[in-house]
Design a protein around this motif. Structure first.
Motif, PDB file in Angstrom:
ATOM      1  N   THR A  42       4.020   1.515  -0.926  1.00 12.44           N
ATOM      2  CA  THR A  42       4.784   1.597  -2.172  1.00 12.44           C
ATOM      3  C   THR A  42       3.921   2.131  -3.304  1.00 12.44           C
ATOM      4  O   THR A  42       4.382   2.944  -4.120  1.00 12.44           O
ATOM      5  CB  THR A  42       5.345   0.208  -2.542  1.00 12.44           C
ATOM      6  N   GLU A  43       2.675   1.677  -3.386  1.00 15.06           N
ATOM      7  CA  GLU A  43       1.761   2.179  -4.419  1.00 15.06           C
ATOM      8  C   GLU A  43       1.530   3.680  -4.270  1.00 15.06           C
ATOM      9  O   GLU A  43       1.494   4.427  -5.262  1.00 15.06           O
ATOM     10  CB  GLU A  43       0.431   1.424  -4.342  1.00 15.06           C
ATOM     11  N   LYS A  44       1.373   4.130  -3.019  1.00  9.40           N
ATOM     12  CA  LYS A  44       1.166   5.560  -2.755  1.00  9.40           C
ATOM     13  C   LYS A  44       2.400   6.368  -3.156  1.00  9.40           C
ATOM     14  O   LYS A  44       2.287   7.402  -3.834  1.00  9.40           O
ATOM     15  CB  LYS A  44       0.864   5.765  -1.267  1.00  9.40           C
TER      16      LYS A  44
ATOM     17  N   GLU B  60       8.375  -0.148  -8.659  1.00 10.66           N
ATOM     18  CA  GLU B  60       7.628  -1.055  -9.549  1.00 10.66           C
ATOM     19  C   GLU B  60       8.109  -2.490  -9.377  1.00 10.66           C
ATOM     20  O   GLU B  60       7.308  -3.436  -9.443  1.00 10.66           O
ATOM     21  CB  GLU B  60       7.784  -0.592 -10.998  1.00 10.66           C
TER      22      GLU B  60
ATOM     23  N   LEU C 214       6.444  -3.939  -6.323  1.00  8.38           N
ATOM     24  CA  LEU C 214       5.047  -4.319  -6.554  1.00  8.38           C
ATOM     25  C   LEU C 214       4.933  -5.603  -7.364  1.00  8.38           C
ATOM     26  O   LEU C 214       3.984  -6.377  -7.193  1.00  8.38           O
ATOM     27  CB  LEU C 214       4.313  -3.187  -7.275  1.00  8.38           C
TER      28      LEU C 214
ATOM     29  N   THR D 214       0.833  -1.212   0.000  1.00  8.20           N
ATOM     30  CA  THR D 214       0.000   0.000   0.000  1.00  8.20           C
ATOM     31  C   THR D 214       0.863   1.254   0.000  1.00  8.20           C
ATOM     32  O   THR D 214       0.619   2.195  -0.768  1.00  8.20           O
ATOM     33  CB  THR D 214      -0.919   0.001   1.231  1.00  8.20           C
TER      34      THR D 214
ATOM     35  N   LYS E 286       2.852   6.565  -6.959  1.00  4.21           N
ATOM     36  CA  LYS E 286       1.930   7.526  -7.563  1.00  4.21           C
ATOM     37  C   LYS E 286       2.460   8.950  -7.426  1.00  4.21           C
ATOM     38  O   LYS E 286       2.443   9.740  -8.385  1.00  4.21           O
ATOM     39  CB  LYS E 286       0.560   7.392  -6.901  1.00  4.21           C
TER      40      LYS E 286
ATOM     41  N   ASN F  76       5.691  -9.067  -3.850  1.00  3.48           N
ATOM     42  CA  ASN F  76       4.288  -9.099  -3.420  1.00  3.48           C
ATOM     43  C   ASN F  76       3.917 -10.407  -2.736  1.00  3.48           C
ATOM     44  O   ASN F  76       2.752 -10.718  -2.548  1.00  3.48           O
ATOM     45  CB  ASN F  76       3.363  -8.863  -4.614  1.00  3.48           C
TER      46      ASN F  76
END
Length: 328
Positions: free
Chosen positions: A206-208, A268, A271, A204, A211, A275
């Protein structure tokens, strides 16, 4: 008085019988000893023949056969100790019905599992990378690593240095469901709730961050493009990066962009590659493992020949002994 004398006679009779039986037993033992002493060369030859024939049979048919499957894994999120502890206690846990239910395994299938173990794949480069990350490049770690015994490097305190580990399942027979057993065990390890929370939180975050970094990268690209088109008119649009006394240059902005691109690439990769609790690098097939000669026939054959020849001699002398016994 008559009763006491009768009891005394009975005791004497019993003792005589026991004495007679004991003497008969001793005579048998002495006769057996004398027989083998007389025939020692014959029976020594029989034992030698038995050992040789037993060795030949063991060499040709007597290999202890086991079936093994090797799986190379790459643990993530500092889960190596958990994986090692889980595997080392697995054989005991498989005896518990409640554990079999959680892992979704059948007790009959588990009986076919002979052994399971996990060991690090020792690579000096992995150790050196860890040492350089911790202590820098001030010391010559190559000489230190080369002086270590490989058995020392397998110890628990060095496990975290190595990137990959080898998980080995050893089966008694080549059952069609052996692959299911290893698959279910790996899935159960991967489903640990504690590490799943760490994994979810990391994904979560890392995704934030990814972005936000992509937004920053787009802003940098737009600014560099604008600066490239109108370099003279950009004084009013200058941005401050780093110390307030430093004005951005095209070179510094390009450096920032490259750093940002590297960060985005790493995120990336997290992710895509990080994971799971661990990655399966290589899932080997089940292969036949010959663990060595069983050494069963090399013991059985000499004993069998020894008893057979002894039995034949006993049968040969049996009629004459029976006749002597009848006449006596």
């Amino acid at each position: 008085m008559n009763i006491e004398s009768t009891e005394e006679v009975n005791l004497k009779y019993i003792f005589r019988k026991l004495e007679k039986a004991f003497k008969a037993f001793l005579r048998i033992c002495v006769s057996i000893f004398q027989f083998y002493k007389k025939k020692w060369a014959l029976f020594l030859g029989i034992l030698i023949i038995g050992f040789i024939s037993g060795y030949i049979l063991d060499s040709k048919y007597g290999f202890s056969k086991k079936y093994t499957q090797e799986i190379i894994i790459e643990p993530k999120y500092e889960s190596k100790k958990y994986i090692y502890d889980f595997v080392n206690s697995l054989k005991d846990n498989l005896k518990e019905p409640s554990f079999l239910k959680r892992v979704n395994l059948d007790s009959n299938l588990v009986k076919n599992l002979y052994d399971v173990k996990v060991n690090p794949i020792i690579k000096a480069t992995d150790v050196l990378d860890n040492l350089h990350r911790k202590y820098g490049s001030k010391e010559d770690f190559h000489e230190i690593i080369e002086s270590y015994d490989p058995r020392v490097l397998e110890k628990e305190k060095y496990r975290d240095f190595y990137r990959y580990d080898r998980l080995v399942f050893v089966y008694r027979t080549n059952h069609t469901d052996n692959l299911k057993l290893s698959k279910n065990i790996l899935e159960h390890i991967d489903s640990n709730s504690y590490f799943q929370k760490i994994l979810d939180q990391n994904i979560t975050q890392t995704e934030k961050n990814l972005k936000e970094n992509k937004k920053t990268l787009k802003y940098l690209d737009d600014y560099l493009e604008k600066l490239n088109k109108a370099p003279i008119e950009t004084d009013k649009d200058l941005i401050m990066i780093g110390d307030e006394s430093e004005l951005p240059t095209i070179s510094s902005l390009l450096t920032r962009k490259q750093t940002l691109l590297n960060t985005i690439t790493n995120q990336e990769n997290i992710l895509v590659l990080n994971n799971k609790l661990f990655d399966v690098v290589d899932r080997g097939e089940i292969v036949l493992l010959r663990t060595g000669i069983s050494k069963k026939m090399i013991i059985k054959m000499p004993l069998l020949l020894f008893l057979m020849v002894s039995f034949l001699f006993a049968i040969k002398k049996m009629p004459s002994r029976i006749i002597r016994y009848i006449n006596s």
